[in-house]
Write a protein that holds these residues in place. Structure first.
Motif, short mmCIF file in Angstrom:
data_model
loop_
_atom_site.label_atom_id
_atom_site.label_comp_id
_atom_site.label_asym_id
_atom_site.label_seq_id
_atom_site.Cartn_x
_atom_site.Cartn_y
_atom_site.Cartn_z
N ARG B 83 -19.30 92.81 57.14
CA ARG B 83 -17.85 92.57 57.10
C ARG B 83 -17.32 93.36 55.90
O ARG B 83 -17.74 93.10 54.76
N ALA B 84 -16.39 94.29 56.15
CA ALA B 84 -15.91 95.20 55.09
C ALA B 84 -14.80 94.53 54.29
O ALA B 84 -13.66 95.00 54.26
N ARG B 85 -15.15 93.45 53.61
CA ARG B 85 -14.11 92.67 52.91
C ARG B 85 -13.40 93.46 51.82
O ARG B 85 -12.20 93.33 51.62
N ARG B 86 -14.17 94.27 51.09
CA ARG B 86 -13.55 95.02 50.00
C ARG B 86 -12.64 96.13 50.54
O ARG B 86 -11.62 96.43 49.95
N LEU B 87 -13.01 96.72 51.67
CA LEU B 87 -12.14 97.70 52.30
C LEU B 87 -10.87 97.01 52.83
O LEU B 87 -9.76 97.53 52.66
N GLU B 88 -11.02 95.86 53.46
CA GLU B 88 -9.85 95.10 53.93
C GLU B 88 -8.88 94.84 52.77
O GLU B 88 -7.67 95.03 52.90
N GLN B 89 -9.45 94.40 51.63
CA GLN B 89 -8.61 94.14 50.45
C GLN B 89 -7.89 95.39 49.99
O GLN B 89 -6.70 95.36 49.68
N ALA B 90 -8.63 96.51 49.95
CA ALA B 90 -8.03 97.77 49.49
C ALA B 90 -6.87 98.16 50.40
O ALA B 90 -5.89 98.76 49.95
N LEU B 91 -6.98 97.84 51.69
CA LEU B 91 -5.93 98.20 52.64
C LEU B 91 -4.84 97.15 52.70
O LEU B 91 -3.75 97.41 53.23
N GLY B 92 -5.14 95.94 52.21
CA GLY B 92 -4.17 94.85 52.33
C GLY B 92 -3.87 94.51 53.78
O GLY B 92 -2.73 94.19 54.14
N THR B 93 -4.88 94.58 54.61
CA THR B 93 -4.67 94.39 56.05
C THR B 93 -5.05 92.97 56.48
O THR B 93 -5.98 92.39 55.91
N GLU B 375 -16.77 99.98 49.58
CA GLU B 375 -17.97 99.35 50.15
C GLU B 375 -19.27 99.88 49.53
O GLU B 375 -20.34 99.32 49.77
N GLY B 376 -19.19 100.97 48.79
CA GLY B 376 -20.38 101.50 48.13
C GLY B 376 -21.08 102.58 48.92
O GLY B 376 -21.33 103.66 48.41
#
Lengths: 451, 451
Positions: B83-93, B375-376
């Motif tokens: 689950r790409a939680r950090r990417l979701e946060q970065a996008l604010g989606t 995500e690294g």
């Protein structure tokens, strides 16, 4: 038959294991190179946050891992434990060989285990920027990754010759947002003084350390981060051994011998310390540190006070050393080219509680080759030292017709080190003799510490 | 909050999902380029084992995965679902973004999913040696790994310019025991005829295919192996989607859209086909194939019979094509530079059952950069196309204020593609326009198949 033993994220350790309260005897002081007196926290505050300084000397056996750190560990931890069944078959050994694989981190090695908490504690302390050095690039890329995760700026002084030899590592650091500076550089007094004498200097890890420390010490918003040797780095790496113990327990097993390669010592410490802790409970596990024959710190060095760096700017520590101005030959396992050794690992070795062994690099690449052809994964040149020792333990078990359980740490993958494999495959690897004469000369220049 | 959803080895799929019985309408025949009549099994026996030929045309929905193959899949499968939680946060989606990570295989991509069974079936058929071609090196290294596992010899015709541009891939193949031959070579008629006209030829994938097929066809002990396009390759890759479905179910989720990059089509097929199978059960999942704007097979090509290779030696298939002599620009996602497309994926697109979209490479590297910093993991340039599309879906969800579940396949890591990232970071990436004129000319030379 199971190959991988996986743990759920809920099993990421909640605490790091601090071996200091379980050490045989008290720790020798760390010495300020200018005053030749014991280092105080005030000496360290210009370059480290207080949380790290406290960890460096803590007497607490278990130190909580901050939630923010465990949150990022989730990106790759718990790392898998493998049973090397195909390697066992290839060897025809009755031994069971397990390996803990740390190459699954985004940077490809165990180094982020410490880079992440170091970035976290610095961020928490209000630091805006970290400076560090890197040789082969494993530590620099791990700190770049960690800084990216916590929104810190990152400057990496990269040994100039490595920038050319390891361009992909440099690119990874830049992709993660780091500023990579070939060292020696014009940005520091240390760099400028080298360039004044030798404008074409290829650089060295010692020079790069001096540049990074100077950078951190001279800017209030900047701290320094080190990727091995120090107590807090060994501490952070203990997630490796803790997880491995739990995974082996799931397999109904416990190792007779635990093996890891050893340069500065953090990968060995992280793997072995949690098993050493079991000795009090009567478990009789051997722990074996493996180093290159060309840089045989534990096997041929002396246990003495010595400088941490060539330029005599880093603190003086009681450790196994080949002498601070010993320049190891340019072997391919760049991460194992350090004249000194973790003081904790050194003290354990001096007390006879761990074993050490050295190998020439051709023997290590041969082992890595067999490993890659049976298990698939291409080992990092550093990790190939542990592979070699594990294979030799398994072969002894075969010769003796004995069962034996072997655990080793495969600390990283070698996909960015294929140039070294090319040299091996083409028969072009040089097996450096360790230069006894040169070591002896270096040892004659140890600092005189009189407490 | 959980980041990775892991499955135990016991959950490695026991069967591959064959979409052929669920296709909309019957399959178009594959045509022999010499006779212009449908290919018979006898046409294929000189280069493929019967088990593979049977899979190519099988009407069985579920095909058992041999134990010997599942045994080797255990080295990295089941692969993790993140689950790409950090990417979701970065996008604010508000969207949930999941990615299935295939870069954990020893070769670093999804390709071994098919290389392992192909090597197995050939070994079982008494074949001693496999020949193949490789461009960027992902397939060649995967087949080298697979041959190492089953004790087969492996010869890889590697596009000459790639040998220089991707030396690490070449070294990996050699470490796993493969014989890597720069193509065009003096070892085949196809190679010699090219060299006679152009001794300095850099080679191309089309030439390398011709050399590998000729090698296999001319030696009784040798077969040929292809890494994408064909039905059996798509079949083998369905372990990806099957595992992802089970992992999403564990997370209590099901995707609204499934995304994968698409070159020959096997990674898209492997990810999407198991979800397409759910449509019969009333699940309304979108499946999106993402390709480069410079080689826009599905989005700008025609659906027609065309040769599989430039030299017109490979079979003719009904597929989306840009014309067999269309030479795509040298974009960094080498694995997506193919004029044609999997006939299965093509037929599904023609029937309107899947979607396709194309992106320029700069947009893909920008997405990969954001992904790496949050995500690294550094995505392979090919996989970056899926990352781009997933981010765009998440941004749409944000704009519409809608929840949405996105699954994409991160088909490989990019640690061996850092040269491409260097070009991106230095602003030196070229965004090739797709040459409509050139495509039109190529399409004028389609074969005339009249059945």
């Amino acid at each position: 038959m199971q190959t991988k033993i996986l743990l759920d994220e809920s099993r990421i350790p909640t605490h790091w294991y601090n071996i200091i309260p379980d050490m045989p005897g008290s720790l020798a002081p760390v010495i300020n190179p200018r005053t030749l007196q014991p280092v105080t926290p005030d000496d360290l505050l210009p370059i480290f946050p207080m949380a790290i300084i406290e960890q460096e000397v803590s007497g607490e056996r278990w130190i909580p891992i901050p939630d923010e750190v465990r949150e990022i560990y989730r990106l790759w931890r718990p790392s898998p434990l493998y049973r090397a069944r195909r390697l066992e078959q290839a060897l025809g050994t009755p031994a069971k060989i397990y390996y803990k694989y740390e190459g699954v981190s985004p940077a490809g090695s165990h180094k982020p285990n410490s880079a992440i908490p170091q970035a976290f504690y610095n961020k928490q302390a209000g630091i805006r920027r970290l400076a560090t050095e890197t040789g082969a690039g494993q530590w620099g890329s791990s700190l770049a990754l960690a800084c990216s995760m916590f929104g810190l700026e990152c400057t990496v002084y990269m040994v100039k010759v490595s920038c050319t030899q390891k361009p992909y590592r440099k690119s990874m650091m830049q992709l993660w947002g780091a500023n990579v500076i070939p060292s020696p550089s014009e940005f520091t007094n240390a760099g400028r003084s080298i360039l004044a004498h030798d404008p074409d200097s290829n650089g060295s890890l010692g020079i790069a350390i001096s540049e990074a420390v100077e950078d951190a010490a001279s800017r209030a918003d900047t701290n320094y981060a080190l990727g091995s040797v120090l107590n807090h780095v060994c501490l952070h790496q203990t997630v490796i051994g803790q997880e491995a113990k739990e995974q082996l327990a799931l397999a109904g097993d416990y190792p007779d011998v635990v093996i890891a390669c050893c340069g500065g010592g953090s990968n060995f410490a992280g793997t072995a310390f949690p098993f050493l802790a079991d000795r009090a409970a009567g478990k009789n596990v051997r722990c074996l540190a493996v180093e290159p024959a060309s840089c045989p710190t534990l096997t041929k060095g002396v246990y003495a006070f010595d400088y941490g760096d060539t330029a005599k700017m880093a603190p003086i520590a009681m450790m196994y050393t080949l002498g601070h101005d010993f320049m190891p030959p340019g072997i391919h396992a760049g991460g194992l080219r350090y004249h000194g050794e973790s003081p904790l690992v050194s003290q354990l070795h001096h007390a006879g509680l761990i074993e050490a062994k050295s190998y020439r690099q051709t023997a290590c690449f041969e082992a890595a080759h067999l490993f890659a052809r049976s298990e698939g994964i291409v080992p990092a040149p550093e990790s190939s030292h542990a592979v070699r020792a594990a294979i030799d333990e398994a072969v002894i078990a075969k010769e003796e017709g004995k069962e034996k359980t072997i655990l080793f740490c495969l600390s990283g993958h070698g996909q960015l080190d294929m140039g070294a494999y090319d040299a091996y495959l083409s028969g072009g690897l040089e097996d450096f003799e360790y230069p006894e004469e040169m070591i002896r000369e270096s040892l004659a220049r140890l600092p005189k510490v009189d407490l």
